[in-house]
Design a protein around this motif. Structure first.
Motif, short mmCIF file in Angstrom:
data_model
loop_
_atom_site.label_atom_id
_atom_site.label_comp_id
_atom_site.label_asym_id
_atom_site.label_seq_id
_atom_site.Cartn_x
_atom_site.Cartn_y
_atom_site.Cartn_z
N SER A 166 5.76 3.27 7.47
CA SER A 166 5.15 4.39 6.50
C SER A 166 4.27 4.35 5.32
CB SER A 166 6.77 5.03 5.43
OG SER A 166 6.00 5.82 4.43
N ILE A 167 3.22 5.51 5.16
CA ILE A 167 2.15 4.51 4.31
C ILE A 167 2.08 4.72 2.71
CG2 ILE A 167 -0.65 5.41 4.05
CD1 ILE A 167 -0.33 3.30 5.60
N ARG A 168 3.18 5.76 3.27
CA ARG A 168 3.67 6.27 1.96
C ARG A 168 4.60 5.53 1.01
NH1 ARG A 168 3.33 10.93 -0.92
NH2 ARG A 168 3.05 11.99 1.38
N ASN A 169 5.68 4.41 1.86
CA ASN A 169 6.23 2.87 1.69
C ASN A 169 5.47 2.62 0.57
OD1 ASN A 169 8.62 4.43 1.99
ND2 ASN A 169 8.96 3.30 4.09
N ILE A 170 4.41 2.01 1.75
CA ILE A 170 3.66 1.24 1.55
C ILE A 170 2.62 2.05 0.28
CG2 ILE A 170 1.39 -0.28 2.64
CD1 ILE A 170 2.09 0.52 5.02
N ALA A 171 2.15 2.19 -0.20
CA ALA A 171 1.64 2.69 -1.10
C ALA A 171 2.80 2.74 -2.07
CB ALA A 171 1.57 4.61 -1.10
N ASN A 172 3.47 3.08 -2.37
CA ASN A 172 4.63 2.98 -3.54
C ASN A 172 5.19 1.62 -3.74
OD1 ASN A 172 5.44 5.45 -3.45
ND2 ASN A 172 7.03 6.02 -2.34
N ASN A 173 5.02 0.88 -2.86
CA ASN A 173 5.73 -1.29 -2.65
C ASN A 173 4.29 -1.65 -3.12
OD1 ASN A 173 8.09 -0.82 -1.99
ND2 ASN A 173 7.72 -0.75 0.15
N ALA A 174 3.23 -0.88 -2.84
CA ALA A 174 2.06 -1.59 -3.76
C ALA A 174 1.80 -1.71 -4.77
CB ALA A 174 0.67 -1.34 -2.92
N GLY A 175 2.69 -0.05 -5.86
CA GLY A 175 2.10 0.34 -7.05
C GLY A 175 0.86 1.31 -6.97
N ILE A 176 1.01 2.14 -6.07
CA ILE A 176 -0.45 2.78 -6.19
C ILE A 176 -0.47 4.07 -5.51
CG2 ILE A 176 -1.31 0.80 -6.15
CD1 ILE A 176 -2.38 1.51 -3.23
N SER A 177 -1.11 5.10 -5.71
CA SER A 177 -1.21 5.89 -4.99
C SER A 177 -1.46 6.03 -3.62
CB SER A 177 -1.52 7.18 -5.52
OG SER A 177 -3.12 6.70 -5.33
N LEU A 178 -0.85 7.29 -2.95
CA LEU A 178 -1.27 7.05 -1.48
C LEU A 178 -2.46 7.26 -1.06
CD1 LEU A 178 0.12 7.35 1.46
CD2 LEU A 178 0.29 9.61 1.08
N GLY A 179 -3.17 8.39 -2.23
CA GLY A 179 -4.65 8.16 -1.40
C GLY A 179 -5.48 7.30 -1.85
N ASN A 180 -4.96 6.41 -2.47
CA ASN A 180 -5.53 5.46 -3.18
C ASN A 180 -5.49 3.93 -2.02
OD1 ASN A 180 -7.28 3.77 -5.21
ND2 ASN A 180 -5.62 2.58 -6.01
N ILE A 181 -4.56 4.63 -1.13
CA ILE A 181 -4.56 3.59 0.23
C ILE A 181 -5.77 3.44 0.65
CG2 ILE A 181 -3.49 3.20 2.15
CD1 ILE A 181 -1.53 2.25 0.94
N TYR A 182 -6.42 4.92 1.21
CA TYR A 182 -7.50 5.91 2.07
C TYR A 182 -8.33 5.23 1.34
CZ TYR A 182 -3.52 7.46 4.97
OH TYR A 182 -2.43 7.79 5.07
N ARG A 183 -8.66 4.36 0.52
CA ARG A 183 -10.03 4.07 -0.57
C ARG A 183 -10.72 2.69 0.03
NH1 ARG A 183 -10.51 5.35 -6.89
NH2 ARG A 183 -12.06 6.63 -6.83
N TYR A 184 -8.78 2.46 0.79
CA TYR A 184 -9.20 1.07 1.61
C TYR A 184 -9.24 0.76 2.84
CZ TYR A 184 -9.15 -0.86 -3.40
OH TYR A 184 -8.73 -1.15 -4.78
N TYR A 185 -8.26 1.42 2.55
CA TYR A 185 -8.32 1.26 4.76
C TYR A 185 -7.99 2.80 5.43
CZ TYR A 185 -6.32 -3.07 4.06
OH TYR A 185 -6.21 -4.42 2.92
#
Length: 189
Positions: free
Chosen positions: A29-48
């Motif tokens: 889950s991208i949401r779990n990845i974001a939570n575990n990375a300590g960032i917002s879900l939307g911020n992941i999509y800035r990188y990937y």
């Protein structure tokens, strides 16, 4: 600011490794990845761009490393299969997480990775068999590929069965003996 971006990318990567290793590609889950990375879900999509792009970022370095390993340590002329297998085990231990992620991903990347490893392993076995004895008793033209698939499957199982380095080495030696011990006697004229 680049320092912060690199740190965020590293946290995303680390969280993705854990998520893909635990759940495989399909259930990650991208949401779990974001939570575990300590960032917002939307911020992941800035990188990937998406989950697949993040997955590729995790597994592509392994695939590149495998190709480099094969070129440098797998086809060394004169090396015994034992030496080759020990080198392969050392490589597998070094890339433990990525290999588990690839195997659990069951994606096209894993299929390509498997086919590549099976092919180079079959060619190495073929070379060793041709150097060691006459092949007159072998009727199946696909025998080396069958052996390679089975041998690699066993090596991957060893990787997953224990983290103890000495036991892994012992297990690999048993597998090597089982698959390649006394080949000349078994297939000789």
């Amino acid at each position: 600011m680049q320092y912060l971006k690199d740190k965020v990318r590293e946290r995303i990567y680390d969280a993705a490794v854990t998520e893909f290793k635990t759940y495989g590609y399909q259930d990650a889950s991208i949401r779990n990845i974001a939570n575990n990375a300590g960032i917002s879900l939307g911020n992941i999509y800035r990188y990937y761009q998406n989950k697949e792009a993040l997955y590729i970022a995790v597994v592509q370095p392994l695939i590149d490393s495998v190709k480099e390993f094969v070129e440098k340590k797998y086809f060394i002329v004169g090396d015994s299969l034992q030496t080759v297998a020990e080198n392969l085990l050392e490589f597998m231990v070094e890339h433990d997480d990525e290999i588990v992620i690839l195997r659990r991903g069951n994606t096209q990347y894993y299929k390509q990775f498997s086919q590549y490893l099976e092919g180079v392993t079959a060619r190495k076995i073929e070379t060793l068999m041709n150097d060691g004895f006459s092949r007159s008793k072998i009727k199946n033209p696909d025998l080396t590929m069958i052996i390679a698939r089975s041998f690699l499957h066993c090596l991957f199982d060893v990787l997953g069965s224990t983290k103890d380095k000495a036991m892994r080495k012992t297990y690999v030696e048993e597998i090597i003996t089982f698959y390649f011990g006394h080949l000349a006697t078994r297939f000789g004229d």
